[in-house]
Scaffold this motif. Structure first.
Motif, short mmCIF file in Angstrom:
data_model
loop_
_atom_site.label_atom_id
_atom_site.label_comp_id
_atom_site.label_asym_id
_atom_site.label_seq_id
_atom_site.Cartn_x
_atom_site.Cartn_y
_atom_site.Cartn_z
N GLU A 108 -8.14 11.49 92.48
CA GLU A 108 -7.22 12.13 91.55
C GLU A 108 -7.01 11.27 90.30
O GLU A 108 -7.00 11.78 89.18
N VAL A 109 -6.83 9.96 90.49
CA VAL A 109 -6.58 9.07 89.35
C VAL A 109 -7.80 9.02 88.44
O VAL A 109 -7.69 9.11 87.21
N ASN A 110 -9.00 8.89 89.03
CA ASN A 110 -10.21 8.79 88.20
C ASN A 110 -10.44 10.08 87.41
O ASN A 110 -10.80 10.03 86.22
N ASN A 111 -10.24 11.22 88.06
CA ASN A 111 -10.42 12.48 87.34
C ASN A 111 -9.41 12.61 86.20
O ASN A 111 -9.76 13.04 85.08
N SER A 112 -8.17 12.26 86.48
CA SER A 112 -7.14 12.39 85.45
C SER A 112 -7.38 11.42 84.29
O SER A 112 -7.28 11.78 83.11
N ILE A 113 -7.69 10.15 84.65
CA ILE A 113 -7.89 9.14 83.60
C ILE A 113 -9.09 9.49 82.74
O ILE A 113 -9.06 9.33 81.51
N ALA A 128 -10.32 12.43 82.00
CA ALA A 128 -9.99 13.53 81.10
C ALA A 128 -9.02 13.07 80.01
O ALA A 128 -9.19 13.40 78.81
N VAL A 129 -8.00 12.31 80.43
CA VAL A 129 -7.00 11.85 79.46
C VAL A 129 -7.62 10.92 78.43
O VAL A 129 -7.35 11.02 77.22
N ASN A 130 -8.47 9.99 78.84
CA ASN A 130 -9.11 9.07 77.91
C ASN A 130 -10.03 9.80 76.94
O ASN A 130 -10.15 9.42 75.76
N ASN A 140 -4.51 3.09 80.82
CA ASN A 140 -5.31 3.91 81.73
C ASN A 140 -6.45 3.09 82.35
O ASN A 140 -6.76 3.23 83.54
N ASN A 145 -7.10 2.29 86.20
CA ASN A 145 -8.40 2.55 86.83
C ASN A 145 -8.89 1.33 87.60
O ASN A 145 -9.39 1.45 88.73
#
Length: 426
Positions: free
Chosen positions: A232-237, A239-241, A267, A271
């Protein structure tokens, strides 16, 4: 003075016949023929008395023989019928009793043999105590767990055995059970109970090691959570980055650009933070090769020497003899870096850290801040840390690497104030 029934009976028969002989002599001494006939009848009476005595004596002889056989625990002795109804009834009862005793004894011997084999083969440690509470016997698993020979512990109290777990449960009452974690890693379930032996109560102790099951359950649980979090964190980061990178190219305001860069860096740190957790889950199997443990420890001491000097701590390697083991060098180096780093952080200026390598073990010891008792039991819990900004990853990673190498290890503060991390090699 006690006179047996047999003796009294014989004395009575002799007295009666002597009296009869005297009377017959006085009455019939002039009639020779009648006197002789009377004497013959008297002799027949003596013979009949003796026959009756023998018949009365026969059951007693059988009883005496049976008692002697039972006393000698010989349950194979049986009697054959004699033709005498009273005696034969006694023989029948005795033979039936002997058969039952023999069957019961055989059953008890078989049960005892089975119980001994079961205790000997049991994968749990069993200690059996005598009536005074001293150790009477231990099974092979208990000898292995305590690292002692049975002869060294038999006849001793629990507190005298020198095994810390046993000293902690010396006050355990019959019927009680506890979950014990004596060194922060190994977990045991201890149960004390009792059984009846010859009408008296004897206690026994069962120690079941739960370490492997608990470690496997823990790893399965936190691995699942970490994978889910990392995904979840990798997917969110990611996209956000991507959005922040595009936004940064369109924004001219320096303050906004600075804020965007701070967000991107934050971010990236998040990560990296998650990757450190994921490294524990993705720890590869060791790629082993033969290597001197002392040389690995010596190189780690050289690597950590600048940090020790900055803290004003003396860091010293003591290599007493060669210790060649088949290990994954990179993983073991990481373990030693984590341990030495923790030892240095526990020390202040003027303290010492020693790395001691012998043929059987490697010890990293320091005389810095001791480990408190309530902390010691949680040291190797996944991601447990006493540091304000700690994540508990170092000792968790150390635990996993050493377990994969099948090395024993412990971390505790001794009575002399020195804290030791001990790694044992088979």
């Amino acid at each position: 003075m006690h006179v047996s029934f047999r003796t009294r009976y014989l004395l009575y028969i002799i007295a009666i016949h002597l009296a009869m002989t005297g009377l017959l002599f006085l009455v019939l001494q002039e009639n020779k023929l009648l006197f002789i006939a009377s004497e013959i009848g008297l002799l027949l009476s003596v013979y009949a008395a003796i026959s009756i005595y023998r018949r009365f004596q026969q059951p007693s002889e059988f009883i005496a023989s049976g008692i002697e056989a039972i006393r000698d625990k010989d349950f194979t002795v049986k009697f054959v019928p004699t033709g005498n109804q009273e005696v034969d009834e006694l023989i029948t009862v005795y033979n039936l009793m002997i058969d039952q005793l023999r069957q019961e004894r055989t059953r008890q011997v078989e049960q005892q043999f089975f119980l001994e084999k079961l205790i000997e083969a049991a994968p749990i440690a069993i200690l059996i105590f005598d009536f005074d509470g001293n150790v009477a016997s231990v099974n092979p698993r208990a000898s292995q767990l305590l690292s002692v020979r049975p002869d060294d512990v038999v006849g001793k109290q629990l507190a005298e055995l020198g095994f810390s777990l046993l000293a902690q449960i010396a006050d355990l009452a019959d019927g009680e059970s506890r979950i014990m974690k004596p060194n922060g890693l190994e977990t045991y379930k201890v149960l004390r109970s009792n059984f009846m032996d010859r009408g008296f109560r004897r206690s026994f102790l069962i120690i079941e090691e739960l370490t492997s099951e608990i470690l496997a359950s823990e790893k399965k649980a936190y691995s699942k959570v970490i994978r889910m979090m990392a995904h979840e964190v990798n997917n969110s980061i990611g996209a956000v980055n991507s959005i922040l990178d595009v936004t940064q190219s369109y924004v001219a305001d320096p303050d906004v650009q600075h804020a965007v860069r701070v967000a991107i860096e934050r971010n990236d740190r998040l990560n990296r933070f998650m990757r450190r957790f994921a490294d524990v889950v993705r720890l590869p199997q060791p790629q082993k090769r033969a290597m001197d443990i002392g040389e690995i420890a010596r190189s780690v001491v050289r690597l950590m020497q600048p940090q020790a000097e900055l803290r004003g701590v003396s860091l010293q390697f003591i290599g007493k003899e060669a210790n060649v083991q088949v290990v994954d060098v990179e993983q073991l180096e990481q373990v030693l870096v984590n341990i030495v780093k923790n030892a240095l952080e526990a020390c202040e200026t003027g303290h010492r850290v020693e790395v001691i390598s012998t043929a059987r073990q490697l010890v990293i010891r320091d005389n810095g801040e001791p480990i408190l008792n309530d902390i010691e039991a949680n040291l190797f819990n996944p991601f447990y840390s006493t540091k304000p900004e700690g994540q508990g990853i170092g000792l968790t990673l150390t635990r996993e690497i050493l377990l994969n190498h099948q090395f024993s290890f412990s971390l505790k503060t001794n009575e002399d104030g020195w804290t030791e991390f001990l790694i044992g090699f088979s």
